[in-house]
Each structure stands twice: as structure tokens, then as C-alpha cells.
Design an enzyme around this catalytic site. Sequence first.
Site, short mmCIF file in Angstrom:
data_model
loop_
_atom_site.label_atom_id
_atom_site.label_comp_id
_atom_site.label_asym_id
_atom_site.label_seq_id
_atom_site.Cartn_x
_atom_site.Cartn_y
_atom_site.Cartn_z
CB THR A 114 -2.76 -1.32 -1.82
OG1 THR A 114 -1.94 -2.44 -1.46
CG2 THR A 114 -4.19 -1.78 -1.91
CB THR B 10 -0.86 0.00 1.27
OG1 THR B 10 -1.55 -1.23 1.31
CG2 THR B 10 -1.83 1.13 1.30
#
Length: 553
Positions: A382, A364
Site C-alpha cells: 500500500t 492498498t
Amino acid sequence: MKVLAILVLLLPSALLAADASFPKHAIATVHPLATQAGMQAFEKGGNAIDAAIAAGLTLGVVDGHNSGIGGGCFFVIHAADGTVTCIDGREMAPAKAHRDMYIINGKLDNEASKTGSLASGIPGYLKACQTAQSKHGRLKLADVLLPAAEIAEKGFPIDEVYARKLAATASKLARFPASAAIFLKDGKPLQKGQQLIQTDLANTYREVAKNGIGWFYGGEYARKTAEWMQANGGIMTVEDFAGYKAPERAAIRSKYRGYDLITMPPPSSGGVHVAQILNILEHFPIRHFRASSRVHVITEAMKLAFADRAYWLGDPDFAPVPRGLVDPAYAAELAKKIDLDHTTAVPSHNMPPHWEGDIFGKHTTFLCTADAEGNWVALNQTINTAFGSKVVIPGTGVLLNDEMDDFAVQPGVPNAFKLVGAEANAVAPGKRPLSSMSPTIVLKDGKPVIVTGAAGGPTIITQALLLLTHIIDDGMLPEEALAQPRFHHQWNPDELKIEKTFGAETLAQVRAFGHKLAESESFGACQAISFDAGRQLFFPAHDPRVPGSAEGK
């Protein structure tokens, strides 16, 4: 799940004066080229929404081990007119996905949800960007795609973080020829300082800029992906891409010590549990605790929240996620379970009020932007673990996510981040896996004063809440708050991940409460932007643990 903070109003101007300040706009990201792309979007006449998308698309080029158009995202936007928009760009399971898809030859295949053709959900990133930009932006998607394409084509020197993650995943990337051709040279991973050129990714960006996102969702990209999947045991189809939607969801709203929080609802668990933990902490004067007592009480609150996460949280379109999890009265009951002198066992989840019917409507990176008009953006994006599924679809340059591992691949079985889930997060066709991403905007007297989020799997939740406590409880500036030692507990496994920078004495005191410590040099990454309302100045900052860049004008 591999995915800011804008601060404050009530801090003395003299304290803020030492930091770089800007009156028009500000941005903070984990890479200088992404920050530069956001600044260029501002210079073209774009606002904070355009700048966030420009930076995010550039991160997909220069920080592609964390995020990209082969993955997903969450937007939390506070627009200049005061409206709040939460956009769910989370990946969706393909139509042929099913609860037992990782039971292969009678046994659970723990690797299949992380690497290869069965690891990916349908990417939502581009659809979410288009939704955000068409609703609140000024520029067109092509305006921010083409500069990122140029970086991909010309190349850039990879930094230490990129090189380290590439080295750690090289053996898996080598299994897929299109991935190896980009990230390996003579069979070895690129080293720090070597140039990474991504010609196919540049062409993909340009095709989307020219033809619109339909080229990706149902067009040429979807066709190439479906063909590769069919040849390699995958289940994605053109129809899966064509059917993808990035819905708007109602924000979670809660309070903490006179501030109003706006954060992402499920399938983000982050927003729910940042709010839940802060609701619990409202019952303790943590700013007056010594360091070890503060760590102990916050850890106990984390344990209670993560136990609830494991049982209750999932895609609200498929599972009933109780609103009572963020009820202050429920938090008051949980707070009573905390023993100030010793750890308390948390054997299972608790029962929030009205759990039967009052439910949420159906690796992420994090970046943030803000402008003087009042547009604020918290963007988490992400592809899950480093380099996602490790699969680049030939001819596209796009790394596909491994977000299927964010489902409970079998209820009770830990995922790559050692998180467990129940039936609420079981695999189902068209379902979105649970996420820890926690983009959050905080208001004071109706005006945005803090926006926060983080990167780093489940520690995203705890990083965000710790940053908020340092700002709101301790009156710290973002730069100081980001430098504070961190800790994290996710209920299972029963261990406290804690940075060694607390010092030996504090660590020993925390251990004396009964906590099992997993000491760490450092973890996570937050970005931040502060705002002095009196002087109308933004103060951007980035996490000192990772390379990054914060700028403004």
C-alpha cells in the site's frame, strides 16, 4: 490504508471441475500485467515468493495509485519446508516526527497528514522484498525489477479504475510539478485508454537492479528525497532511510472450526481482529441463520473488535498490545454480549485477559501466489489513500505514501477512513502506524488450504473474515465466495456499510435489528486461489468488483 484466498481441501472435486485449474502454480492479482509478470517469474525458474515480488513490483507501475516502492507491505509466507515467515515492511515515522506535529499554528491541520511533505513515512517495500526473496526465493531482485521497468518505460493504457482515481485526485497532484508531469496532460488527468509512461520510475527500478537497495536506502534516492523535503517543509533525512529495517515478526495463530489460521501480527490490526471476530463467531451457527440474522450477528462481532482496535492496537515496539485479544476465552465473553434480536451499544473497548503483561513482541492492494512445492504467499502492499501523499520526488518517478495518516494524528481524531485511535497509535519517531492489512494463510491438518486478504482500508479486515466464513462455513468455492454481498462495521462511526445486492427485503430486515445502514453499490477487492488436494490442482480467482487477472500452469 489504501494493500487472496487459496482454498480448499474438503470440497467435492465435481464442484471444482468447472473452474480453471492448474497443477504447478497459480497467481491472482488486480491487474493482468502484474499477473503476467508473476507467471514470467515462475517460467524463469522462480517459486511463489519470486512470483509474488515480481507481481508486486509490476503493480507499483500499473496500479501505482494503490501501492509501490514509495510505500510499505506485509508478507505472510508459508514455505515449502513448513516454516512460516511474517515480514513487516510497514513505513516508519521519520526521526523528527512527534506526537503534535500536525498541530500547526495552534490548530490541527487535518490535511497535512494526507497530502504533501509531512504525510509520508519511510518506505519499507523494497527492504521487505529483499528479505523475503533472500530467505525463500530463487531469483534475484534484478530478475523481477527489470521487466517491470520495461513496462514503466514503454507505458500501458490506464484502465477505468485508474482513470477514476486519477480524476478524483488531479487537483492535489497538480500542486506538485513532478507528479503533474507524469499523471496530467495539459493540466488534465489522463483518461481511460490513454498511455501512461513513467520514464523516471523505470530508471529508478534499473538503478536498484544495478546497485542494490542501498541505492534507495541511504544512497541516491534517499539524497534526492531528503533534498526535496528540506526545500518543502518536510522532515525525512538520508539517515531515516539508512536506518530503516523490515523485521520478521512472530505470526498470530488461532483456530476456527477445525482450521488453523496464520496471520500478520501488529502493527497490523487486521490479523488480530480477523482472528478475534472468528473466535466470537465460533459461538454461533451462522451457516444456519437467514441472511439478515447472519449480517446482524457478524456486525455485532465487528463492532466489539473495532472498539478494541481503537484503544489497544499500535506498533508493538512502542505500545503494549495484549495477546488476550485473540484468546478464545475472551471471545467467549464477548459473544455473550451479542443480542440475537437487536443491536447492542458498544460504548468503549473491553479488557482482554492479562492485558497488563502478556503482549505481542516488539489504498492498498493484495495478491497471492502458490506453487506445487508448498510455497504460499499472501502479500498486502500500500501507499495508503489514492496516489498516497500525491508527491513524486523529482527525477525518481516514485510516489510517496501518506501513511502518517494511519497514526492517530491526535488521539480520538478520525483519519481519512474515519478510524479513530488512542495513545497506542500516536505519532512517535521511528514508530510504525497501525494498519488494517490482513494477509492470512489457513491450514487444515497442517497443510495450507486457504490464503486470504483484501484491499480497501479498514474493510480489508471484514472482507477477509467474510470470505473465510463463506468458504469454511458455507463450503463455497472462491469465485462464488468473492461474489457474495459484503458489509462492514468499524464501531465508529456507528453505521453499517452494506452492499445493495443483498436486496431490499434483507436490507429492511437488517435495519429492523436497529442498524443504521450506509448502502453501497460495492466495495473492496479480494483475490483468491483454491487448491484441490485430492487432485493436486490450484484454482485461482479474482474479485468480480474490480479489474483483475488469475492464471496458473
